[in-house]
Scaffold this motif. Sequence first.
Motif, PDB file in Angstrom:
ATOM      1  N   GLN A  23      83.134  11.108  45.945  1.00 26.90           N
ATOM      2  CA  GLN A  23      82.065  11.780  45.224  1.00 26.90           C
ATOM      3  C   GLN A  23      80.699  11.341  45.738  1.00 26.90           C
ATOM      4  O   GLN A  23      80.541  10.259  46.301  1.00 26.90           O
ATOM      5  CB  GLN A  23      82.184  11.528  43.723  1.00 26.90           C
ATOM      6  N   ARG A  24      79.697  12.200  45.493  1.00 22.82           N
ATOM      7  CA  ARG A  24      78.351  11.925  46.004  1.00 22.82           C
ATOM      8  C   ARG A  24      77.701  10.764  45.265  1.00 22.82           C
ATOM      9  O   ARG A  24      78.089  10.386  44.162  1.00 22.82           O
ATOM     10  CB  ARG A  24      77.478  13.170  45.874  1.00 22.82           C
ATOM     11  N   THR A 206      78.282  20.502  50.647  1.00 27.84           N
ATOM     12  CA  THR A 206      78.787  19.254  51.224  1.00 27.84           C
ATOM     13  C   THR A 206      79.643  18.500  50.222  1.00 27.84           C
ATOM     14  O   THR A 206      80.709  17.976  50.566  1.00 27.84           O
ATOM     15  CB  THR A 206      77.618  18.364  51.688  1.00 27.84           C
ATOM     16  N   ASP A 207      79.197  18.430  48.968  1.00 31.94           N
ATOM     17  CA  ASP A 207      79.967  17.735  47.928  1.00 31.94           C
ATOM     18  C   ASP A 207      81.354  18.348  47.777  1.00 31.94           C
ATOM     19  O   ASP A 207      82.367  17.642  47.709  1.00 31.94           O
ATOM     20  CB  ASP A 207      79.248  17.831  46.578  1.00 31.94           C
ATOM     21  N   LYS A 210      83.563  17.855  51.024  1.00 27.12           N
ATOM     22  CA  LYS A 210      84.067  16.483  51.088  1.00 27.12           C
ATOM     23  C   LYS A 210      85.199  16.281  50.087  1.00 27.12           C
ATOM     24  O   LYS A 210      86.244  15.700  50.416  1.00 27.12           O
ATOM     25  CB  LYS A 210      82.926  15.502  50.814  1.00 27.12           C
ATOM     26  N   GLU A 237      77.235   8.653  54.951  1.00 27.48           N
ATOM     27  CA  GLU A 237      76.892   7.941  53.721  1.00 27.48           C
ATOM     28  C   GLU A 237      76.422   6.510  53.890  1.00 27.48           C
ATOM     29  O   GLU A 237      76.082   5.869  52.898  1.00 27.48           O
ATOM     30  CB  GLU A 237      78.081   8.005  52.756  1.00 27.48           C
ATOM     31  N   ARG A 242      71.886   8.403  55.211  1.00 25.02           N
ATOM     32  CA  ARG A 242      71.888   9.240  54.012  1.00 25.02           C
ATOM     33  C   ARG A 242      70.602  10.046  53.860  1.00 25.02           C
ATOM     34  O   ARG A 242      70.634  11.223  53.505  1.00 25.02           O
ATOM     35  CB  ARG A 242      72.107   8.371  52.773  1.00 25.02           C
ATOM     36  N   GLU A 246      70.196  14.307  53.544  1.00 24.19           N
ATOM     37  CA  GLU A 246      69.736  14.867  52.270  1.00 24.19           C
ATOM     38  C   GLU A 246      68.409  15.611  52.388  1.00 24.19           C
ATOM     39  O   GLU A 246      67.906  16.137  51.393  1.00 24.19           O
ATOM     40  CB  GLU A 246      69.627  13.748  51.226  1.00 24.19           C
ATOM     41  N   SER A 259      72.902  18.316  55.652  1.00 27.72           N
ATOM     42  CA  SER A 259      74.355  18.238  55.843  1.00 27.72           C
ATOM     43  C   SER A 259      75.004  19.615  55.714  1.00 27.72           C
ATOM     44  O   SER A 259      75.982  19.915  56.402  1.00 27.72           O
ATOM     45  CB  SER A 259      74.981  17.270  54.842  1.00 27.72           C
TER      46      SER A 259
END
Length: 566
Positions: A23-24, A206-207, A210, A237, A242, A246, A259
């Motif tokens: 998870q993000r 992206t979330d 992934k 990450e 990061r 973002e 991303s």
Amino acid sequence: MKASEKNFGFMREENCIEVPFFQRAYAWDKEQLEQLFKDLKESYKDNKKDHFLGSVIFKQLATNAGEDSKRSLIDGQQRLTTFSLLVKVLYERLDDEDKSDYTEYLFQKPTKNKKPRIEHSKVDREVFAAVLRGDEGINHLYQNEKIFQCYQYFKEQIESEKLDFRDFLNFILESKLWVAINLEANEDEQKIFDSINTAGLRLTATDIIKNAIFAKALKIGADYEKLYKECWEAIFEVKENREFWEIEVEIGRIKRVQSEIFLHAFAVVGQFFNPEKNSLEDLSFLYKEHIKNFDNDELESFLKSIREYAEIYKNFPFFKGEALRFDEDMKRLFHIISVINVNTAMPLILFLSHSVKEQTLLNECLQVIENYIITRYVCGYDTNSYNKKFAAIVRSIDLNNPLEDLKEKLNDIPSRSELEKALEHLYLNNRAPKLILFWIELYRRYLSKDKQDLVELNYDYTLEHLIPQTWQTHWKDIVGDDEKAKNYIYQIGNMTLLKGSLNSTIKNCAWKIKLEGDGSRKNCIKKCADLLITRELLDKNEWNLQSVEERSARLIEEFFKIWKIE
């Protein structure tokens, strides 16, 4: 699936609530923190009326005999983390003898070990545990981490509030602020996760991608922690990367994080995203469909390929406001892409950067793309079809002869005469002339034998029309009428770049005052003439239509030396 209205006591029903490692990271900013705290205070003061904080979704994890129960937190980690940090701040204000009544909201049994009840994802696990334990040195170690910033925000607010802290703490713990949704071990959390996203929560593609990839890895029995660590965490990450991933990028009227732009480009290169049929809204679905039938080896190969391309993408010289110089070809291309906002070229640039190993040949290919973008932009050509055009080239280019094939596929560029005409009528917007003049200036500095001038410059100049757009008062004898004004004011030769803008009372004056000023402290051309393209104007006793034509001719020739038209 079972859903029920709950108070914060649900935290004590499981000894551990685990945030999945894929998870993000925690992402709430001050704006969200202010709103949550405001809502809770108002509910408390308004006859202690309950305030709904939303749903949290858990999935039961299988545990071995004798082990304490554990649930995976599928959704709600941002709110649950924030709320726990508020509880921690209020908990700190209690007397030591009172703290024991509240310790289990924050820590697993035995609570003396101070192991957080929420076991965070890898990105935030260390800072969250340190803040909950109250470790020494956290102010220095974690001052840039959002979890620590959240803790500090609540600490400052609570210290300034006139509240009965224990009563307020009891209120937020005992009120039914939550809806807890519990899934059994055999239920598909991916469907729930996607339905939450469809309902409008701000999850990036992206979330979801992934989550889908590592849920697949878990399902097929792959060594998902190893794959995550080597192929995802290491590139997307780690702290130093990061911030890059973002960054928000504008695509038309919407914004996507970097991303997402990469994952779109990668999907085009992998040929499972077709712009003829798909849009960016389809991105996460297409990834899930693509990996649906992968076995271990295929998924590992896929993730390694993502990492390989992501390394290339991350090292692209994206324009971030730094100084530029003419002989850095890749930076020039990416500056042009940034100014014009043509991110649809990214899949083709990524593909060529990965596939064309010889650097000189790659540079020549990228020069063809640059020429294509800038010349069509100057002529006002529509860029809406670029995503389809560039994706089609990715699918069909001959890598045995990429340069000639690229020239053939990008041969729909304006003619020289069309470009000359366009450079004499740059009235659509100020971005094109500013961009062109900036790179002509750097080109001159690159060629100059007098190296006293800096060869690199920041893109922070102001575009100025020498014969002003408001010409009727002081320039009527020179311009004559509206038709001539349109023909001459917007020629490239009637424009320059200044270090600072001119006051309207100066910029619309006759040439001598505009050039030298009126004796006031207001800017004039001479005061702002940092560039070669502007200094050449300083010895001009007058500025007229012939001056514009002659300067346009020189600048147009320089344009064609930079962006060659074959």
